[in-house]
Design an enzyme around this catalytic site. Structure first.
Site: not given
Length: 155
Positions: A5, A70, A90, A96
């Site tokens: 990913y 995602d 971020d 994530e």
């Protein structure tokens, strides 16, 4: 070979530069199956890119579809690669990293060489299994992700 990913921002000049460096490195890494990996920039809902259509940020269907896509990408990948820039953290990438750690996917955080050793936020730091320099990415063995501490400090 492992699927990754490919988590990375692409909204500032520095993020674009790091994104391109990391993409070049994994493209040449023999342990990465890039063809079957999940790259969020290439999988925005219905192929609509927010850079071209900023109004999509107000569209619940696009936002939900991109977010859910995602999450599917995180679940379906073998390893999470997080291109992390300490001077431009971020929040999406931090999420994530945390999500991948929660579903027990290895997280390899990659930091541009010029920012390596800079302090990073405690939460993404804790979610990473290993933190490497950008220059190490092309040779990193994704078939055998290893744990190691980041020595740059946290806050």
């Amino acid at each position: 070979m492992k699927t990754v990913y490919f988590g990375s921002g692409w909204f500032t000049e520095k993020q674009v530069r790091a994104y391109n460096q990391a993409m070049s490195a994994v493209s040449n890494n023999p342990t990465v199956d890039l063809k079957n990996s999940y790259v969020p920039k290439d999988h925005q809902y219905h192929g609509l890119e927010v850079e071209d259509h900023p109004e999509l940020l107000q569209d619940l269907e696009w936002s939900t579809g991109t977010y859910r896509g995602d999450l599917s990408g995180l679940k379906g990948s073998d390893v999470t690669l997080a291109v992390y820039i300490p001077s431009e953290e971020d929040s999406g990438l931090a999420f994530e990293i945390g999500y991948a750690a929660a579903i027990q996917k290895p997280v390899i955080m990659v930091i541009p060489d010029e920012e390596f050793d800079n302090p990073i936020n405690l939460m993404p730091w804790g979610g990473a299994d290993n933190v490497i320099k950008m220059s190490e990415l092309k040779d990193y063995d994704f078939n055998m992700p290893q744990f190691d501490f980041y020595r740059g400090g946290v806050y």
